[in-house]
Design a protein around this motif. Structure first.
Motif, PDB file in Angstrom:
ATOM      1  N   GLN A  71    -112.632  -1.688  70.885  1.00 48.30           N
ATOM      2  CA  GLN A  71    -112.833  -0.729  69.907  1.00 48.30           C
ATOM      3  C   GLN A  71    -112.679  -1.316  68.488  1.00 48.30           C
ATOM      4  O   GLN A  71    -113.649  -1.278  67.860  1.00 48.30           O
ATOM      5  CB  GLN A  71    -112.139   0.500  69.888  1.00 48.30           C
ATOM      6  CG  GLN A  71    -112.577   1.375  71.263  1.00 48.30           C
ATOM      7  CD  GLN A  71    -111.764   2.546  71.317  1.00 48.30           C
ATOM      8  OE1 GLN A  71    -110.408   2.274  71.030  1.00 48.30           O
ATOM      9  NE2 GLN A  71    -112.107   3.665  71.596  1.00 48.30           N
ATOM     10  N   ALA A  78    -119.742  -3.377  63.565  1.00 45.46           N
ATOM     11  CA  ALA A  78    -120.399  -2.158  63.055  1.00 45.46           C
ATOM     12  C   ALA A  78    -120.308  -2.241  61.295  1.00 45.46           C
ATOM     13  O   ALA A  78    -121.260  -2.152  60.632  1.00 45.46           O
ATOM     14  CB  ALA A  78    -119.795  -0.762  63.251  1.00 45.46           C
ATOM     15  N   ALA A 109    -128.863   1.683  64.801  1.00 49.74           N
ATOM     16  CA  ALA A 109    -127.424   2.133  64.747  1.00 49.74           C
ATOM     17  C   ALA A 109    -127.166   3.269  65.875  1.00 49.74           C
ATOM     18  O   ALA A 109    -126.268   3.306  66.742  1.00 49.74           O
ATOM     19  CB  ALA A 109    -127.119   2.843  63.742  1.00 49.74           C
ATOM     20  N   PHE A 110    -128.192   4.135  66.272  1.00 50.17           N
ATOM     21  CA  PHE A 110    -127.832   4.903  67.265  1.00 50.17           C
ATOM     22  C   PHE A 110    -127.726   4.280  68.854  1.00 50.17           C
ATOM     23  O   PHE A 110    -127.112   4.735  69.593  1.00 50.17           O
ATOM     24  CB  PHE A 110    -129.185   5.983  67.154  1.00 50.17           C
ATOM     25  CG  PHE A 110    -129.240   6.993  68.401  1.00 50.17           C
ATOM     26  CD1 PHE A 110    -128.095   8.007  68.650  1.00 50.17           C
ATOM     27  CD2 PHE A 110    -130.086   7.007  69.633  1.00 50.17           C
ATOM     28  CE1 PHE A 110    -128.247   8.868  69.466  1.00 50.17           C
ATOM     29  CE2 PHE A 110    -129.952   7.623  70.535  1.00 50.17           C
ATOM     30  CZ  PHE A 110    -129.115   8.688  70.509  1.00 50.17           C
ATOM     31  N   LYS A 112    -127.043   1.357  69.296  1.00 44.56           N
ATOM     32  CA  LYS A 112    -125.825   0.501  69.241  1.00 44.56           C
ATOM     33  C   LYS A 112    -124.692   1.589  69.863  1.00 44.56           C
ATOM     34  O   LYS A 112    -123.709   1.096  70.468  1.00 44.56           O
ATOM     35  CB  LYS A 112    -125.591  -0.027  68.111  1.00 44.56           C
ATOM     36  CG  LYS A 112    -124.383  -1.070  67.992  1.00 44.56           C
ATOM     37  CD  LYS A 112    -124.614  -2.208  69.158  1.00 44.56           C
ATOM     38  CE  LYS A 112    -123.416  -3.039  68.655  1.00 44.56           C
ATOM     39  NZ  LYS A 112    -123.508  -4.401  69.637  1.00 44.56           N
ATOM     40  N   ALA A 113    -124.894   2.681  69.147  1.00 41.65           N
ATOM     41  CA  ALA A 113    -123.504   3.737  69.458  1.00 41.65           C
ATOM     42  C   ALA A 113    -123.520   3.982  70.846  1.00 41.65           C
ATOM     43  O   ALA A 113    -122.683   4.367  71.546  1.00 41.65           O
ATOM     44  CB  ALA A 113    -123.612   4.906  68.461  1.00 41.65           C
ATOM     45  N   ASN A 116    -122.397   1.291  72.826  1.00 38.81           N
ATOM     46  CA  ASN A 116    -120.742   1.083  72.925  1.00 38.81           C
ATOM     47  C   ASN A 116    -120.048   2.146  73.538  1.00 38.81           C
ATOM     48  O   ASN A 116    -119.289   1.987  74.346  1.00 38.81           O
ATOM     49  CB  ASN A 116    -120.452   1.037  71.533  1.00 38.81           C
ATOM     50  CG  ASN A 116    -120.707  -0.160  70.800  1.00 38.81           C
ATOM     51  OD1 ASN A 116    -121.040  -1.097  71.450  1.00 38.81           O
ATOM     52  ND2 ASN A 116    -120.657   0.117  69.324  1.00 38.81           N
ATOM     53  N   SER A 117    -120.799   3.374  73.613  1.00 43.71           N
ATOM     54  CA  SER A 117    -120.272   4.730  74.298  1.00 43.71           C
ATOM     55  C   SER A 117    -120.120   4.380  75.763  1.00 43.71           C
ATOM     56  O   SER A 117    -119.056   4.747  76.388  1.00 43.71           O
ATOM     57  CB  SER A 117    -120.914   5.862  73.799  1.00 43.71           C
ATOM     58  OG  SER A 117    -120.121   7.142  74.624  1.00 43.71           O
TER      59      SER A 117
END
Length: 154
Positions: A71, A78, A109-110, A112-113, A116-117
């Motif tokens: 994280q 980020a 960005a979406f 990537k998020a 990552n999630s």
């Protein structure tokens, strides 16, 4: 001045010795003889249970530390991406190019998020699965050991 890592839980487990606990159980059972029951096998079962407790706690700790480190890496990535995006937007010329670039950046960005999630979820699930498998296996072994001990009762 060095600072201590607040997420390092190893000091909590430093004094925990499953062998010492098993020895205490064995000493406690040595004076109390139960007719027909092999108390040494019960002590051995509890020793194995304590070892499982230690290994599962260590696995959970290692999983938690890996998760925190990942994280932190994601946060650094980020920040770098936001910095690059800001530079890109400030160098764009007309408003339509800026708007198009903003949409591209938001979509990236979406994605990537979301990625990552999913990665974080997989890390958590893998740690939980590993620990659950160890616990389930030990429960089955422990029940078998208990069954064998009971079958020896005269």
């Amino acid at each position: 001045m060095a600072t201590q890592n607040p997420f390092d839980m190893s000091a909590l487990f430093a004094s925990f010795d499953p062998q010492a606990i098993a020895k205490q159980l064995q000493d406690g059972f040595s004076g109390a003889a139960v007719p027909g029951i092999d108390t040494s096998s019960l002590v051995e079962t509890q020793r194995k249970n304590m070892e499982l407790l230690m290994t599962t706690n260590q696995a959970m700790l290692a999983g938690s530390q890996a998760l925190i480190q990942r994280q932190a890496g994601m946060l650094q990535e980020a920040i770098a991406e936001v910095t690059n995006a800001a530079k890109t937007l400030t160098t764009s010329g007309n408003p339509s190019e800026v708007s198009a670039k903003q949409v591209e950046l938001l979509q990236a960005a979406f994605e990537k998020a979301l990625s990552n999630s999913n990665e974080i979820s997989n890390m958590i699930r893998d740690t939980q699965d590993s620990v659950a498998n160890k616990v389930n296996s030990r429960i089955a072994e422990s029940l078998q050991e208990l069954k064998e001990t009971i079958s020896k009762v005269k």
